[in-house]
Structure formats: structure tokens, C-alpha cells
Design a protein around this motif. Structure first.
Motif, PDB file in Angstrom:
ATOM      1  N   LEU A  23       0.821  -1.212   0.000  1.00 35.98           N
ATOM      2  CA  LEU A  23       0.000   0.000   0.000  1.00 35.98           C
ATOM      3  C   LEU A  23       0.854   1.260   0.000  1.00 35.98           C
ATOM      4  CD1 LEU A  23      -2.818  -1.131   2.426  1.00 35.98           C
ATOM      5  CD2 LEU A  23      -2.959  -0.885  -0.064  1.00 35.98           C
ATOM      6  N   ALA A  24       2.057   1.194   0.570  1.00 35.65           N
ATOM      7  CA  ALA A  24       2.949   2.353   0.600  1.00 35.65           C
ATOM      8  C   ALA A  24       3.456   2.723  -0.795  1.00 35.65           C
ATOM      9  CB  ALA A  24       4.127   2.093   1.535  1.00 35.65           C
ATOM     10  N   LEU A  25       3.305   1.832  -1.770  1.00 39.74           N
ATOM     11  CA  LEU A  25       3.688   2.167  -3.146  1.00 39.74           C
ATOM     12  C   LEU A  25       2.828   3.304  -3.686  1.00 39.74           C
ATOM     13  CD1 LEU A  25       4.122  -1.394  -4.709  1.00 39.74           C
ATOM     14  CD2 LEU A  25       5.938   0.267  -4.221  1.00 39.74           C
ATOM     15  N   GLY A  26       1.627   3.445  -3.151  1.00 41.11           N
ATOM     16  CA  GLY A  26       0.720   4.484  -3.603  1.00 41.11           C
ATOM     17  C   GLY A  26       0.108   4.146  -4.946  1.00 41.11           C
ATOM     18  N   GLU A  27      -0.629   5.095  -5.501  1.00 42.97           N
ATOM     19  CA  GLU A  27      -1.270   4.885  -6.797  1.00 42.97           C
ATOM     20  C   GLU A  27      -0.213   4.927  -7.893  1.00 42.97           C
ATOM     21  OE1 GLU A  27      -4.697   7.284  -7.580  1.00 42.97           O
ATOM     22  OE2 GLU A  27      -5.428   7.064  -5.535  1.00 42.97           O
ATOM     23  N   THR A  28      -0.370   4.042  -8.866  1.00 35.47           N
ATOM     24  CA  THR A  28       0.567   3.982  -9.985  1.00 35.47           C
ATOM     25  C   THR A  28      -0.222   3.941 -11.289  1.00 35.47           C
ATOM     26  OG1 THR A  28       0.645   1.573 -10.178  1.00 35.47           O
ATOM     27  CG2 THR A  28       2.129   2.577  -8.568  1.00 35.47           C
ATOM     28  N   SER A  29       0.461   4.199 -12.395  1.00 30.64           N
ATOM     29  CA  SER A  29      -0.192   4.104 -13.707  1.00 30.64           C
ATOM     30  C   SER A  29      -0.275   2.647 -14.153  1.00 30.64           C
ATOM     31  CB  SER A  29       0.573   4.932 -14.740  1.00 30.64           C
ATOM     32  OG  SER A  29       1.896   4.448 -14.842  1.00 30.64           O
ATOM     33  N   GLN A  30       0.459   1.777 -13.485  1.00 32.80           N
ATOM     34  CA  GLN A  30       0.418   0.353 -13.794  1.00 32.80           C
ATOM     35  C   GLN A  30      -0.500  -0.347 -12.796  1.00 32.80           C
ATOM     36  OE1 GLN A  30       4.534   0.309 -13.072  1.00 32.80           O
ATOM     37  NE2 GLN A  30       5.070  -0.141 -15.197  1.00 32.80           N
ATOM     38  N   ARG A  31      -0.993  -1.499 -13.184  1.00 33.07           N
ATOM     39  CA  ARG A  31      -1.811  -2.295 -12.274  1.00 33.07           C
ATOM     40  C   ARG A  31      -0.845  -3.187 -11.498  1.00 33.07           C
ATOM     41  NH1 ARG A  31      -7.603  -4.630 -13.808  1.00 33.07           N
ATOM     42  NH2 ARG A  31      -7.726  -2.459 -14.351  1.00 33.07           N
ATOM     43  N   LEU A  63       4.939  -9.016  -6.010  1.00 29.51           N
ATOM     44  CA  LEU A  63       4.210  -8.050  -6.821  1.00 29.51           C
ATOM     45  C   LEU A  63       3.973  -8.619  -8.215  1.00 29.51           C
ATOM     46  CD1 LEU A  63       5.932  -4.648  -5.974  1.00 29.51           C
ATOM     47  CD2 LEU A  63       3.940  -5.710  -4.896  1.00 29.51           C
ATOM     48  N   HIS A  64       2.776  -8.395  -8.729  1.00 29.99           N
ATOM     49  CA  HIS A  64       2.403  -8.789 -10.087  1.00 29.99           C
ATOM     50  C   HIS A  64       2.030  -7.500 -10.807  1.00 29.99           C
ATOM     51  CE1 HIS A  64       0.816 -11.363 -13.265  1.00 29.99           C
ATOM     52  NE2 HIS A  64      -0.230 -10.561 -13.310  1.00 29.99           N
ATOM     53  N   VAL A  65       2.825  -7.132 -11.816  1.00 27.70           N
ATOM     54  CA  VAL A  65       2.651  -5.852 -12.501  1.00 27.70           C
ATOM     55  C   VAL A  65       2.200  -6.107 -13.930  1.00 27.70           C
ATOM     56  CG1 VAL A  65       3.778  -3.691 -13.175  1.00 27.70           C
ATOM     57  CG2 VAL A  65       4.517  -4.885 -11.105  1.00 27.70           C
ATOM     58  N   THR A  66       1.148  -5.406 -14.348  1.00 21.77           N
ATOM     59  CA  THR A  66       0.692  -5.493 -15.725  1.00 21.77           C
ATOM     60  C   THR A  66       0.536  -4.070 -16.281  1.00 21.77           C
ATOM     61  OG1 THR A  66      -1.617  -5.597 -14.994  1.00 21.77           O
ATOM     62  CG2 THR A  66      -0.526  -7.681 -15.419  1.00 21.77           C
ATOM     63  N   PRO A  67       0.695  -3.923 -17.595  1.00 19.59           N
ATOM     64  CA  PRO A  67       0.532  -2.592 -18.184  1.00 19.59           C
ATOM     65  C   PRO A  67      -0.924  -2.157 -18.162  1.00 19.59           C
ATOM     66  CG  PRO A  67       0.960  -4.231 -19.888  1.00 19.59           C
ATOM     67  CD  PRO A  67       1.066  -4.933 -18.559  1.00 19.59           C
ATOM     68  N   ALA A  68      -1.143  -0.910 -18.474  1.00 21.64           N
ATOM     69  CA  ALA A  68      -2.507  -0.375 -18.545  1.00 21.64           C
ATOM     70  C   ALA A  68      -3.304  -1.152 -19.589  1.00 21.64           C
ATOM     71  CB  ALA A  68      -2.463   1.103 -18.902  1.00 21.64           C
ATOM     72  N   PRO A  69      -4.610  -1.289 -19.384  1.00 21.64           N
ATOM     73  CA  PRO A  69      -5.449  -2.016 -20.332  1.00 21.64           C
ATOM     74  C   PRO A  69      -5.545  -1.310 -21.690  1.00 21.64           C
ATOM     75  CG  PRO A  69      -6.576  -1.715 -18.225  1.00 21.64           C
ATOM     76  CD  PRO A  69      -5.348  -0.869 -18.196  1.00 21.64           C
ATOM     77  N   THR A  70      -5.901  -2.089 -22.707  1.00 24.17           N
ATOM     78  CA  THR A  70      -6.076  -1.546 -24.054  1.00 24.17           C
ATOM     79  C   THR A  70      -7.389  -0.753 -24.135  1.00 24.17           C
ATOM     80  OG1 THR A  70      -7.306  -3.477 -24.820  1.00 24.17           O
ATOM     81  CG2 THR A  70      -4.882  -3.534 -25.068  1.00 24.17           C
ATOM     82  N   PRO A  71      -7.535   0.077 -25.160  1.00 22.31           N
ATOM     83  CA  PRO A  71      -8.817   0.769 -25.339  1.00 22.31           C
ATOM     84  C   PRO A  71      -9.998  -0.203 -25.475  1.00 22.31           C
ATOM     85  CG  PRO A  71      -7.124   1.858 -26.627  1.00 22.31           C
ATOM     86  CD  PRO A  71      -6.512   0.595 -26.083  1.00 22.31           C
ATOM     87  N   ARG A  72      -9.818  -1.347 -26.154  1.00 21.30           N
ATOM     88  CA  ARG A  72     -10.892  -2.352 -26.273  1.00 21.30           C
ATOM     89  C   ARG A  72     -11.316  -2.825 -24.877  1.00 21.30           C
ATOM     90  NH1 ARG A  72     -12.869  -5.879 -29.990  1.00 21.30           N
ATOM     91  NH2 ARG A  72     -11.357  -5.170 -31.521  1.00 21.30           N
ATOM     92  N   HIS A  73     -10.338  -3.163 -24.061  1.00 21.54           N
ATOM     93  CA  HIS A  73     -10.587  -3.625 -22.693  1.00 21.54           C
ATOM     94  C   HIS A  73     -11.377  -2.575 -21.918  1.00 21.54           C
ATOM     95  CE1 HIS A  73      -9.576  -4.200 -18.441  1.00 21.54           C
ATOM     96  NE2 HIS A  73      -9.317  -5.457 -18.724  1.00 21.54           N
ATOM     97  N   GLN A  74     -10.954  -1.329 -22.012  1.00 19.18           N
ATOM     98  CA  GLN A  74     -11.602  -0.263 -21.253  1.00 19.18           C
ATOM     99  C   GLN A  74     -13.022   0.002 -21.741  1.00 19.18           C
ATOM    100  OE1 GLN A  74      -9.883  -0.652 -18.725  1.00 19.18           O
ATOM    101  NE2 GLN A  74      -9.692   1.503 -18.192  1.00 19.18           N
TER     102      GLN A  74
END
Length: 182
Positions: free
Chosen positions: A18-26, A34-45
Motif C-alpha cells: 500500500l505504501a507504493l501508492g497509486e501507480t499508472s500500472q496495475r 508483486l504482479h505488474v501489468t501494463p494499462a489495459p487496451t482501449p478495447r478492454h476499457q
């Protein structure tokens, strides 16, 4: 993510996560890793927004909230970020929603992350006692609704473009996958 995240030694605790704070990555916490994934695609959103609108309209009369991409604490050391979450009324100022308050989670299967959504997260959510798991296949538009039976999910119903999926629990709503796809 910060440089400190890459220099971290040993398993991550909930507090460190939680101390990582908000990030642009999931960034999710899977048993101390930690499991890091990139931002979703426009189709996904687009799928997420359209499905979220339908589910939210059904959730409110049932006394539930529909939330998008929030931290769900399944147990200590295990915090996931489902695409959509249907939960009992919660404290909107808390950093995560507790699994006990979640009635349904929805994952929109990303082609590069399909195994995580179909196997790992499905197992984690069932083990946490969440009753419903909805998978959306981006490529085909197929919706698969799973119901928890003991500590596992079993397929309850399926919807395909032109052949809607009808939910009766935890909310009543019919979703035609054709309406979700771009």
C-alpha cells in the motif's frame, strides 16, 4: 513504480504494498510478490465501461455498489485489482475492499494475461469465499459466469454475441456481449 520497489528484498507485506501508492500500472500482491501489468487496451476499457454501466444499474436497486479497478484484499499478502467488483455498501475511504464484502468480480481477459485471469485469480477469489466470478473474453465476446461451489468455481452460464447472459444473482440483468464489443 519507484526505484525502491525494484530494490525491495524479500516478500512484500500489505503495508509495504500500500505504501507504493497509486501507480499508472496495475500492481497486485500475490502471496508476498508483486504482479505488474501494463494499462489495459482501449478495447478492454470500452468493454469494462459498457459492462460496468449495465451492472451498476442492476446493483443499485439490490443495495450493492459497482466499483472499477479497486484493491480487493482476499487475505493478508493477497491483494488483487479486478476489472469490476460488485460489493455490499462499503467505506469509500478505505484503501481496499475486503473479500467478505464482495459478491461478484469480473475480469476482462487480456490476451497476454489470460492464464492469470482464468486460473490463478479464479482460484484466489474462490478460496476467499467470493460467490460469483464473471469472465469476459475480449477476442470472442463470450461471457462466462461461474458460481462458487465450496472452494472452487463451476461454470453457471454462458453468453455469446446475440445470445445474452442472464444473471439472477447477485443482481438481475441480461447482457448481450454484442453490445459490449467495439
Amino acid at each position: 513504480m519507484t526505484l525502491a520497489a525494484y530494490e525491495h528484498d524479500g516478500p512484500w507485506t500489505d503495508e509495504e504494498y500500500l505504501a507504493l501508492g497509486e501507480t499508472s500500472q496495475r500492481v497486485e500482491l500475490f502471496d508476498g510478490s508483486l504482479h505488474v501489468t501494463p494499462a489495459p487496451t482501449p478495447r478492454h476499457q470500452r468493454i469494462s465501461r459498457k459492462l460496468g454501466n449495465l451492472l451498476e444499474a442492476a446493483a443499485e436497486p439490490a443495495g450493492l455498489d459497482l466499483l472499477e479497478a479497486v484493491n480487493v484484499r482476499l487475505r493478508p499478502g493477497r491483494v488483487v485489482i479486478p476489472d469490476l467488483v460488485m460489493a455490499r455498501i462499503i467505506d469509500f475511504d478505505e484503501v481496499y475492499v475486503e473479500a467478505a464484502d464482495v459478491r461478484l468480480v469480473c475480469e476482462i481477459v487480456a490476451p497476454g494475461n489470460a492464464t492469470t485471469d482464468r486460473v490463478l485469480k479464479m482460484h484466489y477469489h474462490a478460496a476467499a469465499g467470493i460467490d460469483w466470478y464473471l469472465l469476459v473474453e475480449q477476442a470472442t465476446g463470450v461471457l462466462r459466469l461461474y458460481r462458487r461451489r465450496n472452494r472452487h468455481f463451476v461454470e453457471d452460464s454462458t453468453g455469446k454475441p446475440g445470445d445474452p447472459l442472464t444473471l439472477v444473482d447477485p443482481v438481475r440483468v441480461s447482457v448481450d456481449p454484442a453490445d459490449l464489443l467495439p
